[in-house]
Structure formats: structure tokens, C-alpha cells
Design a protein around this motif. Sequence first.
Motif, PDB file in Angstrom:
ATOM      1  N   GLY A  76      -4.248   7.593   3.965  1.00 50.89           N
ATOM      2  CA  GLY A  76      -4.146   6.847   3.269  1.00 50.89           C
ATOM      3  C   GLY A  76      -4.865   6.071   2.434  1.00 50.89           C
ATOM      4  N   LEU A  77      -5.027   5.360   3.036  1.00 48.13           N
ATOM      5  CA  LEU A  77      -6.447   3.779   2.387  1.00 48.13           C
ATOM      6  C   LEU A  77      -7.459   3.947   3.896  1.00 48.13           C
ATOM      7  CD1 LEU A  77      -4.881   1.526   0.046  1.00 48.13           C
ATOM      8  CD2 LEU A  77      -5.891   3.230   0.230  1.00 48.13           C
ATOM      9  N   GLY A  78      -8.609   3.722   3.708  1.00 50.48           N
ATOM     10  CA  GLY A  78      -9.293   3.884   4.940  1.00 50.48           C
ATOM     11  C   GLY A  78     -10.371   2.668   4.878  1.00 50.48           C
ATOM     12  N   ALA A 111      -4.824  -0.267  -4.386  1.00 45.58           N
ATOM     13  CA  ALA A 111      -6.076   0.913  -3.634  1.00 45.58           C
ATOM     14  C   ALA A 111      -4.986   2.038  -3.672  1.00 45.58           C
ATOM     15  CB  ALA A 111      -6.025  -0.186  -2.779  1.00 45.58           C
ATOM     16  N   GLY A 112      -3.601   1.987  -3.281  1.00 47.96           N
ATOM     17  CA  GLY A 112      -2.011   2.628  -2.762  1.00 47.96           C
ATOM     18  C   GLY A 112      -2.172   3.474  -4.522  1.00 47.96           C
ATOM     19  N   LEU A 113      -2.114   3.141  -4.876  1.00 42.37           N
ATOM     20  CA  LEU A 113      -2.037   3.779  -6.316  1.00 42.37           C
ATOM     21  C   LEU A 113      -3.262   4.829  -6.805  1.00 42.37           C
ATOM     22  CD1 LEU A 113      -0.245   4.338  -9.115  1.00 42.37           C
ATOM     23  CD2 LEU A 113      -1.473   2.792 -10.107  1.00 42.37           C
ATOM     24  N   LEU A 114      -4.251   4.632  -6.714  1.00 41.66           N
ATOM     25  CA  LEU A 114      -5.835   5.181  -7.090  1.00 41.66           C
ATOM     26  C   LEU A 114      -6.285   5.807  -5.360  1.00 41.66           C
ATOM     27  CD1 LEU A 114      -7.806   2.305  -7.744  1.00 41.66           C
ATOM     28  CD2 LEU A 114      -6.822   4.212  -9.646  1.00 41.66           C
ATOM     29  N   GLY A 115      -5.657   6.010  -4.743  1.00 44.71           N
ATOM     30  CA  GLY A 115      -5.446   6.491  -3.604  1.00 44.71           C
ATOM     31  C   GLY A 115      -6.465   6.775  -2.719  1.00 44.71           C
ATOM     32  N   GLY A 116      -6.509   6.972  -1.309  1.00 49.01           N
ATOM     33  CA  GLY A 116      -8.165   7.023  -0.022  1.00 49.01           C
ATOM     34  C   GLY A 116      -8.044   7.750   0.661  1.00 49.01           C
ATOM     35  N   ILE A 141       0.950  -1.157  -0.183  1.00 46.25           N
ATOM     36  CA  ILE A 141       0.223  -0.122  -0.068  1.00 46.25           C
ATOM     37  C   ILE A 141       1.311   1.530  -0.081  1.00 46.25           C
ATOM     38  CG2 ILE A 141      -1.862   1.655   1.333  1.00 46.25           C
ATOM     39  CD1 ILE A 141      -2.953  -1.468   2.355  1.00 46.25           C
ATOM     40  N   ASP A 142       1.978   1.541   0.933  1.00 42.73           N
ATOM     41  CA  ASP A 142       2.770   2.451   0.740  1.00 42.73           C
ATOM     42  C   ASP A 142       3.214   2.558  -0.135  1.00 42.73           C
ATOM     43  OD1 ASP A 142       1.868   3.563   3.774  1.00 42.73           O
ATOM     44  OD2 ASP A 142       3.926   1.998   4.746  1.00 42.73           O
ATOM     45  N   ALA A 143       3.651   1.674  -1.480  1.00 43.59           N
ATOM     46  CA  ALA A 143       4.037   1.650  -2.315  1.00 43.59           C
ATOM     47  C   ALA A 143       3.542   2.293  -2.633  1.00 43.59           C
ATOM     48  CB  ALA A 143       5.331   0.533  -2.781  1.00 43.59           C
ATOM     49  N   GLY A 144       2.061   1.839  -3.431  1.00 44.04           N
ATOM     50  CA  GLY A 144       1.128   2.169  -4.639  1.00 44.04           C
ATOM     51  C   GLY A 144       1.433   4.247  -4.183  1.00 44.04           C
ATOM     52  N   LEU A 145       0.965   4.113  -3.037  1.00 36.70           N
ATOM     53  CA  LEU A 145       1.010   5.700  -2.285  1.00 36.70           C
ATOM     54  C   LEU A 145       1.657   6.379  -2.796  1.00 36.70           C
ATOM     55  CD1 LEU A 145      -0.641   4.828   1.304  1.00 36.70           C
ATOM     56  CD2 LEU A 145      -2.000   5.826  -0.825  1.00 36.70           C
TER      57      LEU A 145
END
Length: 491
Positions: free
Chosen positions: A368-370, A359-364, A302-306
Motif C-alpha cells: 500500500g505504501l513502500g 501518502a495513503g491518499l496518493l497511493g504507493g 495510512i490505512d484511512a488515506g488508502l
Amino acid sequence: MRRGQGHEQTPSERTLSERLASFAVRSAEDGVPDDVAASVQQRVLDVLGLCVAAHRLPTSAAAIGHVLDQGGHAQATAVGVPQQVTAAQAAFTNGVLAHSLDYDDTHLPSVLHPSASVVPAALAAAEHVGATGEQTVRAIAVGLEVAVRLGMAGYDERLGNSVFFEHGQHATSITGAMGSAVAASLLHGADERGVVDALGLTASMASGVIEANRTGGTVKRLHCGLAAQAGVTAAQLVRRGFTGPPTVLEGRFGFFEAWLHGRFFASAVTDGLDPDGRCRDWSVPGIFFKPYPANHFTHAAIDAGLAFRARGVRPEQVSSITVGVASAVIRTIGQPIEVKRAPATGYQAQFSGPYAVVAGLLGGSGLGLGLDDFTDDLARDPRRRALMARVEVVADPRCDAIYPHQLPAVVTLRTTSGEELVEEVLTNRGGPARPLSDDELAVKFADNVAARLAPPAADAVRRSVADLRGASDVRALLTPLSRLSVPEETP
């Protein structure tokens, strides 16, 4: 690994459960270090926020309905339930709620989630007996420490993994039940013998099979509830005269024989414990908080996607993504790959490496993601599935060298123009190397209770947690949580 001691104990020897009981009672009487107490207060807030948030799930309604069908004396508060239930059933309910979103804390390298069972058990017992806030904080601290130490007894440094996990066992519920029993026993006023007996009883109730992580099913959501319930029940039965074997941990037919086939690391149970029960090395402050509501193995992805998102990478630019992780976690977040690339539900998405990085790449939302980023609709979203189809989950030797002290990922993204981008996430956000601040934990709590707990009630809970050590009891903490402001709903 070495064989546990299975010989008969002489009167001059102290068994492992007796050593833990000495530590438990000493800590309950003398108190715990301030940093340990502060960490406990953070975890209480975290768990209560998760309990509120989990009311969105149909399994939560099912668990609560089951509890209400049982009836019984009004003893303790189940979050979101207006009428009180028995202490054991409150512990069960809140344990189910706390673990259901896979958003609860994690200890490494044991890879277990201690707070989701110990905190509900302790709060239920404390409310039942009228314990003070300080007594409750001390009991939670000790319960967490016991759960972690027993989990670490099953961690094999050479194997680089938990032997519980290798055997398909859920250490979270197995050792969580034992920690819950110690916490509940202390709140019931147990002496050292009573703590030993509670451990002896609970060992016959502790259990958990982790196959649902691989191929689905919601049974894992019950695990921490059953563990918390077992701990409270054991403490109550000991008060009525039931006893357990003092060699319950290391004995020939004991806990470690049953779960680890008799091969365990006894030193992990007692390291840093002085003969008089003082603890020189607490594990509690080092337990990792989760910033994202997903299996902890997915967080680095997730961190990588963000990070790719922050670098300006757009979804349409993605040709392929390779998520490199420790070999041991692939079976949880990367196998079967066809399932992980097309999760059928938001719950399955929480255990998907491909979903995590996408999901990280798309953001939330949230940190960061919830929670709103792990719904059934999003798991089946064609755009996300198209991106997940381009994701591989592979073993990475750098990650193998670090795991399970961290849950790292090395993620390589190739663009449609041929560019190769790499994000190395070698330490987890929320752990000692990258801690969440009180403000960030407050954001997580606010996100979890939004639209379900009225703002005055949320403020009351936050204040009560901050003042917990000085409270005469835990009623002010739990009463605002008995009614939620919106009906239950399905994602």
C-alpha cells in the motif's frame, strides 16, 4: 503501579531474573511451541529483508564504515559486508540496519520493537559458535519473550501508556538489549546462572532516549544495533567470568529503579511462567508486523488515506483532514505541527501524521505504501506539502479508549463541496486481528530486497528461513547476504 521489591532475597526466594533464566534454559532444552517457532521464522525473514533495504541510507554506510574501522576477528556476517566481522560488531551492524527504516515489528501495548535487536544478536552469536537452526529459533523466541515481558513491566494500565515512553526512554533498545543478552547467552550454552549474569551485565549497558522522534536526528537508528551489541558482548563477558547481581531487575538499585523509578509491575515478567520454567502464555505470535515503513503510530492514518483513495477521493477535492488519534501519540506524529506538516526528509516523514494520511491518499508501492514512498524528494514535494498544510492531528476519545492495545485513528476528510467522509481504523493491519499472510510478508521481503539482492540469493534466503529449524547451522542463511548486487545509494 506498585513499588518493586527492593529487599534482600533469602536463599529460598527466586528473583525475577532467576525466574526468567529458568524459563530461558527450559525453553532452550525442551523447545518452543510450533506457532512460536513459525512466528520466529517469519520475523527472521522480515528482519533480513529490512537489513538489505536499509543499505539505501547514508547512516547505514556510516555504521558499516565505523565497524570496518574497528577490525577484529572474522566471526559473523554483517548484511551487505563481504568480509566477516566480530560477532558483537555484526550484531551492531544488523541491528542498526534492521531498525533504520522504522519498518520492524511492534509489540503492543508495550509499544516496543523487539525483533530488530534480538534477531541480529542471536544470528551473530549463532554464526560465531556454530549453533543449529533449531537452537537459534529457540534462542530468538526466548529473547523476544524476555524483551516483551520486561517492556510490559513498565506498562501502566491506568495511565494507558508505557512508563518508559512517558519518561522519554526508548523501551525498544532498553528491553531489547536484555532480550538480546538472553538469546546470545543461550547460544553460548549458558546455564541458568549464566543467563542471570548476562542480564546483570546488560542492565548496565541498556539505554535509549527517544527525543529524536519529536524533533529529528538519526540517532534512533543506532538504538537496536547498540542493544544487540550489548547483548552479545554481555554473553561473551559472562563466559570469561564476569557476573551480575541476581536482583538486577527488582533490586533497590536495579533495572526498574533506574528506568521506572522503582515503580513497576512484576507480575508482567512472570505471568504464565510455571515454577519449573514452562511458559503457558507466549507473547511472540502476537507481535505486530509492520505493513508500512513508518512509525507505527501513523499506520492507521495510512490505512484511512488508502481507504479514501479506494472510495475515489481525489487530492484536489480535499478541503481539510482531521486525524484523530490517541492523546499519547500526538507528540510523536503531530507535534510540533509545523514540522509534521513540512518534513524536511523522508525520515521525518515517517513520523508525520499529516504525511501518512496524504501518502495513503496518493497511493504507493509494496503493501500500500513502500520504501519508495518515503524519500526526501517526496517529503518536500510541493503537492504533498500543500495537502499536509490542510491536516490537523487531534486527540480522539475513542482512540484513547483503545490505545495502546491497538494504535487506532478516526480520520475525517472534508471535501471542497462540503461533504464529510469518515474512516475509522480501530485495529492495526499486521496484528492478530488483521494478520499479514505469509504471501504478504513475502511481498514485503521482495520489495525490501529488490535490486539489492540478486534473485538467486533472495530465493536462497527464503528457502533457508523456511528450513531453518532443520539446519545444522545458520551459514546457508547468512552467506547469500554478504554481498549486495548494487552500490549503496542515497534516496
